[in-house]
Each structure stands twice: as C-alpha cells, then as structure tokens.
Scaffold this active site. Structure first.
Site: not given
Ligand code: FBP
Length: 306
Positions: A171, A204
């Site tokens: 991310y 992911k």
């Molecule tokens: P979601 O489908 O709820 O978006 O979950 C995927 C995820 O990667 C979770 O593992 C993580 O907690 C969340 O997204 C983080 O989301 P954000 O970056 O929007 O806070």
C-alpha cells in the site's frame, strides 16, 4: 486431491520454493468455489486494528464475533481467511482444517500518526495455528518503508524455510503521495512490482485509477500508453508488473460500497487477468445473507459465469 493443470502451472512459477510452501499455496488455490481455477476470493479482517472496532463492526454487530467471520469465509466458499493473531486464535480449534488461514503478522492502527506497522505475529504463531501463509503490509513511500522491507525480508525468509507462503499487502503511502498518488496506475504497478521483488507469493494492491502520478514516469506512460479509461487494461498493467503474471495478484475491496461497483471491479480484475479479490468491509459489514449473495456473484464472475 488432484491439482488442476492451472494450479500446477501456477505452482511451477514459484521455482525456488520447497514442497511445504507449494503445498500451502495449493491449499489456498484448491479451496472454495474457485478451487482449481487460479482465481481467489479471500476474506481479510484486520480492520479492527486498522480502523478500530466500531468503525469495523458496528454496522453488522454479528461480526464482532470471530466465529462469525470464519463461518462467513467458509459458507461463502472463499479460498482463505486472513486476520491478525488474536482473531485467528479465537477460532483456531473450532475451525482447524476448515479453511486456509493467513496470519497477518504486522499491523497498524488509527491512533498512530506514522505510516508504519508493528510486528504483531510470528512464523511460529502461524505454524502453531496451522496457517498456510503469513501476511505482511509494506507502505512503499513511507518514511519507514525501508525498515518495513527489512522486516519483511526476515519474516519471509523464515516463513519460506518453514514451508509457509507469503502474502504481501503493498500500500503506497507517505509524504510524497496524496490520495490520488496512493492509487495511481504507475504507483500501484510500482508497489506491486516491489512486492514481487521482495519474494511475495501473493501480492495485494488496491485497484488502480487512471492517474499517472510520478513525474519521472509520465514520459514513459506517454510514449508507451496504457488504455487508462479501461479498468481491465489497468489491471492487466498491474499483472505485467507482477512478473508478467508469474506472481498471483489480488485486489482489495475498499470501504463498503454498492454491490454494483464491487461487481464492476471484479469484472475488470477478471478481464485484466488479475487473480481475484481480497474483500473485507464489503463482506462483513453487510448482513450475512447480503454478503453471501455478493460474494457468490463475485465468484460467478471469476468462474466466467456472469
Ligand atoms: P477492505 O476490503 O475492507 O478494504 O480490506 C482490505 C484491506 O487491505 C484490509 O486488509 C485493511 O485493513 C484495509 O484494506 C485497509 O484499508 P484502508 O487502507 O482503506 O484503511
């Protein structure tokens, strides 16, 4: 269990892995309604850490119970369930052997002002709990990105030695990235590629938008254009960044949204050759029957039936 040709082919892409890791990847790929297809839908529930309990579970209070979440993943016919230590421990005996689990071994929280995560689980925990993989988040672009990458290197090496698979949440976030930058096409591709370079078996990322963010990359994208208005083409670009499809890549669901937008996203992922979805809030924040219907519709898309 006989592996399908598609799963055998995928396993052949992981040329350095031991039989334990390959068996665990096979467990994930051969479970649920998408077994054998090379596609996956995974339920991640680490939002209690990331966003806090009420923001995560108040809209569907049944989901405060860890057993509800295991049941949801199993009853929906998903490939795997990913969660932090306490959540997996809370259902470990009841659900042993029922669904492959991914132990999320680092975690962030909304009370922190830094873009970093703490290591909250170990490879020993994953083995003790019968997990198939560890899950680890990196924040490319953060001030702490290099420490996170070094932590991942150590944990991934240990996991692979122990015969586990490694799932990397990549991310982008940090001082040079605004909200547009975090999901821009070039940045998502960059983040996915770095996860592949770190040795992830499953990557992911968030689905990319049509933006190209990095000034240094703009000329390249102009000279070698990606059809940015087409969701499937954008996904195909991310798949290329994952060693031209030699690494599995799944895309996250995001905040709870209308079923239509989630299904459109699944169609783009399917059309672009992505390996599936990892969908949390859009699953457990809906009432159970609604969630099961949505997950079933997504699975039908990945089975090429919708
Ligand atoms: P979601 O489908 O709820 O978006 O979950 C995927 C995820 O990667 C979770 O593992 C993580 O907690 C969340 O997204 C983080 O989301 P954000 O970056 O929007 O806070």
């Amino acid at each position: 269990m006989k592996l399908t040709p598609q799963v055998k082919k995928i396993l052949s892409w992981y040329e350095s892995d031991n039989p334990g890791t390959k068996a665990n990847l096979a467990r994930i790929l051969m479970t649920g309604r998408l077994r054998g297809t090379g596609r996956m839908v995974i339920l991640p529930v680490d939002q209690g850490f990331e966003h806090g309990p009420a923001r995560s579970f108040a809209s569907n209070a049944a989901a405060y119970d860890p057993h509800y979440l295991f049941d949801l993943a199993i009853d929906a016919g998903l490939n795997a369930y990913a969660a932090p230590l306490g959540m997996i421990e809370a259902g470990a005996a009841t659900y042993a052997g029922c669904i492959p689990t991914i132990l999320k071994v680092n975690s962030s929280n909304s009370l922190s002002t830094t873009k970093d995560q703490a290591v909250t689980g170990t490879v020993a925990d994953a083995l003790r709990l019968g997990c198939s993989a560890i899950g680890f988040t990196i924040y490319p672009g953060s001030e702490y990105q290099f420490e996170m990458m070094e932590e991942l290197r150590e944990l991934a090496a240990e996991a692979k030695d122990a015969g586990l698979a490694v799932v990397v949440w990549s991310y982008p976030r940090g001082p040079m990235l605004d909200k547009v930058g975090e999901t821009a096409l070039d940045i998502c591709a960059y983040a996915a590629h770095m996860a592949a370079l770190m040795g992830a078996h499953i990557i992911k990322v968030k689905p990319p938008t049509d933006a190209v963010f990095l000034d240094a990359a703009k000329k390249t994208y102009k000279d070698f254009p990606v059809e940015v208005s087409d969701g499937a083409a954008r996904i195909a670009h991310i798949v290329k960044a994952c060693f031209n499809g030699r690494r599995l890549v799944v895309f996250s669901g995001g905040e709870t949204a209308g079923a239509d937008s989630l299904l459109a996203s699944a169609r783009a992922i399917h059309g672009g050759g992505g390996n599936g979805s990892i969908v949390g809030r859009n699953a457990f924040q809906r009432p159970r029957e609604e969630a099961l219907k949505l997950l079933s519709d997504m699975i039908d898309i990945y089975r090429g039936k919708a």
